[in-house]
Scaffold this active site. Sequence first.
Site, PDB file in Angstrom:
ATOM      1  N   CYS A 144       0.804  -1.220   0.000  1.00  0.00           N
ATOM      2  CA  CYS A 144       0.000   0.000   0.000  1.00  0.00           C
ATOM      3  C   CYS A 144       0.839   1.274   0.000  1.00  0.00           C
ATOM      4  CB  CYS A 144      -0.937   0.007   1.204  1.00  0.00           C
ATOM      5  SG  CYS A 144      -2.181  -1.325   1.166  1.00  0.00           S
ATOM      6  N   ALA A 145       2.093   1.182   0.405  1.00  0.00           N
ATOM      7  CA  ALA A 145       2.966   2.353   0.408  1.00  0.00           C
ATOM      8  C   ALA A 145       3.578   2.631  -0.960  1.00  0.00           C
ATOM      9  CB  ALA A 145       4.082   2.174   1.438  1.00  0.00           C
TER      10      ALA A 145
END
Length: 362
Positions: A144-145
């Site tokens: 997700c980063a």
Amino acid sequence: MTYICSTGISTPKYNMNQQEIKQFVKNIFSYSTRQVDRLLPVFDHAEVKNRQFVVEKSWFEEEHSFEEKNNLYQLYAKEYSLKAIDHCLYNPDFLVDSIPYEAIDMIIYVSSSGIAAPSMDVYLLNERPFRRDVKRMPLWGLGCAGGAVGLSSAYDWTTAHPEKVALVVCCELCSLTFQKGDVKKSNIVGTALFGDGVSAALVVGEDSPYLKYRKTTVPKISSSSSWLQSNSTSVMGWDVTNRGLEVIFAKSIPSLVLSFWKEHIQSFLSHVNYNKSDIHSYVAHPGGKKVLLAMEEVLQCSSDKLVHSYNVLSDHGNMSSATVLYVLNRWMSEGVDSKEKSILSALGPGFSSELLLLEWNE
């Protein structure tokens, strides 16, 4: 200085609403009545209304090998990545004229939901008239980063080479990691949250002739920061099994927002010499409803400053790395007044936090 002059998105065609998915999951998993009562309410509390997938519903009814899943990943990653790139480079909402493929000096390809060697960017370069000497930076495993890391990498590179143009592409086909036989709570939470999506961003150095192609007020990246929490590899990520990628999604993530992320955002604001009151909005990756609520608590702000994070979560679910560019696309489409400031934020495996300061410029 580095400018994000355009964004593009490519949304898969198979849409399912949350209640449809909830009933479907109830039917295909062998749950006792007690398990149903305990696990399925997560679908109602996720603040997700719709999600989109590259495969139709019937695909999830059968078991699939890792090889089959990954072959589909490569097929659809190429198809939808090209659509996102085309949308980004031809987007009339943000550009006075289309950006030629030959203008791209670097392509940063971000993905964690499938495997390809050569990396997927090679397949894209073969389908469009990019230059032969284009730089490539494939990034895998950031989860997700990844979208924020991709932008930070483009920022670093165009700061060092201000005449250059970088293209960030985030492709996540989370549906293809679905594990029909995994009844662990983390898999159910993932099934209630994750969807498929592909997005792209055009990152332009301050001395590039293509900077004049921007049409509207756009965000300038003026600072970035990366933090990593020690000994937190069990919080988020993948377990690689014979059946494919199994999600790791710990219930401690919202509490880490209240501790680890709070410390990071406070340090970052101090570094850039701004207060919370100076920040117009947060371009936050919506990991889930509880994550966004925890961010509001840390920031002591209303949900209005995270409105598009909530909207994207509702309309598309969590699309891992691609999600934050969907959120950015909405802020750019809405329009933010010149000289306002935003913070782009994403959390990922590690456990890690990525922050970028955006200053809106005409």
